[in-house]
Design an enzyme around this catalytic site. Structure first.
Site: not given
Length: 306
Positions: A151, A179
């Site tokens: 992330y 992500k």
């Protein structure tokens, strides 16, 4: 205690899931509340509705899910509700923190759940060097029994992962996707061109651009609403029908812009509350959307009716 090298070598010889699972439209789920407690009935119903609308997967306890406002017991109960409602649709669990030992304990506790992966952010507040970030993600990936999705969200963590660091992490067999909220188009393009990580945008305003560049999909907050249109967008790009994809995207843009006009997930919860799916309730210090934005959202809801 095995060394980092030996653990990685052991992982490399193990059977690993197909990386292509991290593609398409994933929903970064909100956590509904009712009178201060998690509303598991609403969460189950919301997840069930989204599952039926063709999403590829779910993320539980990410930033949209207000995970920082949930204690660890609440997080695990949220995860179990999502898994129950998902009925086999892949689920990724958010993992974050800044104390490596405590985050490793989180990872180990999650080993008993049938997860598709873990969404792991850089340690917030500390702002380590690139070597420190390499150590952080490799240690957590070594400890995980499931794939890791990086992330990359520097405006929340204060830590920027360089392109070189991400490409080095891509060599770890357990690290399979990202992500991408890094805000750097050049880095996004480099990761897509490299091809070892599935690149899913986490910035909803960049969904069309990332897909057009060859990205694998999106982990989206605003796709809680008008979900079939977001699924259609993915399918049109996959079919190389860019004119139709552009038309779908342009129709979605007013909602995407409104969804992030105030801190996420306040606008999203206001819209879902207007639709009767959740209560318009957040945990402090998060506050509900303003009255003005609420009216704007209601207007969008009316305009979207068939």
């Amino acid at each position: 205690m095995p060394t980092h090298t030996s653990v990685t070598a052991d992982i490399a010889t193990a059977a690993l899931p197909d990386r292509s699972v991290f593609s398409g439209l994933w929903i970064a789920l909100v956590t509904p509340f009712k009178d201060g407690a998690v509303d598991h009935t609403a969460l189950f119903a919301l997840t069930t509705r989204l599952r039926a609308q063709g999403v590829s997967g779910f993320v539980a306890c990410g930033s949209t899910g207000e995970a920082a406002a949930l204690n660890k017991a609440e997080q695990l109960l949220v995860l179990q509700t999502v898994l129950d409602a998902a009925q086999g649709v892949p689920v990724v669990m958010g993992v974050s923190g800044y104390h490596l030992g405590e985050v490793l304990a989180q990872v180990q506790a999650l080993a008993r759940y049938p997860l598709a992966g873990l969404l792991v952010s850089a340690p917030h507040y500390i702002r380590p060097s690139q070597d420190g970030l390499l150590h952080w993600f490799r240690a957590l990936a070594d400890a995980s029994t499931v794939p890791v999705v990086i992330y990359d969200i520097p405006y929340r963590t204060g830590a920027t992962l360089s392109t070189e660091t991400l490409l080095a992490l891509a060599a770890h067999p357990r690290i399979q996707a990202i992500k991408d909220c890094g805000g750097n188009t050049g880095k996004t393009q480099a990761l897509i061109a490299d091809g070892r990580l599935e690149v899913l945008t986490g910035e909803d305003a960049q969904i069309f651009n990332t897909l057009a560049l060859g990205g694998a999909g999106a982990i989206s907050a605003c796709a809680h609403w008008q979900t079939p249109r977001f699924v259609d967008l993915m399918e049109q790009v996959r079919a190389s029908n860019l004119p139709e994809a552009r038309r779908v995207w342009q129709a979605l843009l007013p909602w995407v812009e409104a969804c992030f006009a105030e801190p996420n997930p306040a606008p999203l919860k206001a819209m879902l509350a207007h639709a009767g799916e959740v209560r318009n309730e957040l945990r402090a210090p998060m506050m509900p959307a303003s009255r003005e934005l609420g009216q704007r959202l209601r207007t969008l809801h009316e305009l979207s009716r068939p």
